[in-house]
Design a protein around this motif. Structure first.
Motif: not given
Length: 184
Positions: A71, A73, A116, A118
């Motif tokens: 993942r 971000d 932000t 993701s």
């Protein structure tokens, strides 16, 4: 005198008969069928997609013996706007409205910097995985047309060309044995 009257009657009958043989004349307005109203309408033509980065590329090597979901971000470092190039007039709002009503695309007018976002990607064992946040931009041409009296169409010109943001954020990804550049 009777012969004179007979000749006159025969000549009159022939003149009357000849007049009946002539086709009735029509005016030009009567011979043209009922036409179409001169309605003005717009056509939207798409000319393909391009991609622009709105943040940095992030990546990692998966050293494990199994695949892993990574993942990321990321914070957007650039803001982007839908562009508008007017030719016959109109506004950005008009262009966006035409594109959204006549195509399957939704347009984002602008993106913000510092947001932000993701993304997760599946990186196989012993491979690198990279991702980059981007926007997808499509160029559209808005054409102005008018119906003609004979129910055809006449091109009046291009109203404008929006460069619409059609996907935000869009993530480019890649996985490989060595460092790679996410495409598109």
């Amino acid at each position: 005198m009777q012969i004179g009257l007979r000749r006159f009657a025969v000549a009159g009958a022939m003149t009357l008969g000849a007049g009946l043989l002539l086709a009735p004349s029509a005016t030009a307005a009567e011979s043209i069928p009922q036409g179409c109203p001169p309605d003005v309408w717009y056509k939207v033509v798409s000319s393909g997609a391009s991609y622009e980065a709105i943040g940095s590329t992030a990546g990692k090597y998966n050293a494990s013996p199994t695949s892993a979901i990574l993942r990321y971000d990321l914070t957007t470092s650039k803001s982007k706007q839908t562009t508008w190039s007017a030719e016959l007039g109109g506004s950005l709002d008009f262009g966006v409205g035409q594109v959204e009503s006549k195509t399957k695309y939704d347009i984002t007018k602008s993106t913000t910097r510092g947001k932000t976002v993701s993304n997760t990607i599946n990186v196989p064992a012993k491979r690198y995985g990279y991702t980059t946040p981007k926007i997808e931009r499509r160029k559209f041409t808005i054409e102005k047309w008018q119906d003609t009296a004979r129910c055809g169409a006449r091109f009046l010109g291009n109203v404008g060309t929006p460069g619409g943001i059609t996907a935000y954020p869009f993530f480019s990804e890649c996985t490989a044995k060595s460092a790679c550049t996410p495409k598109p």
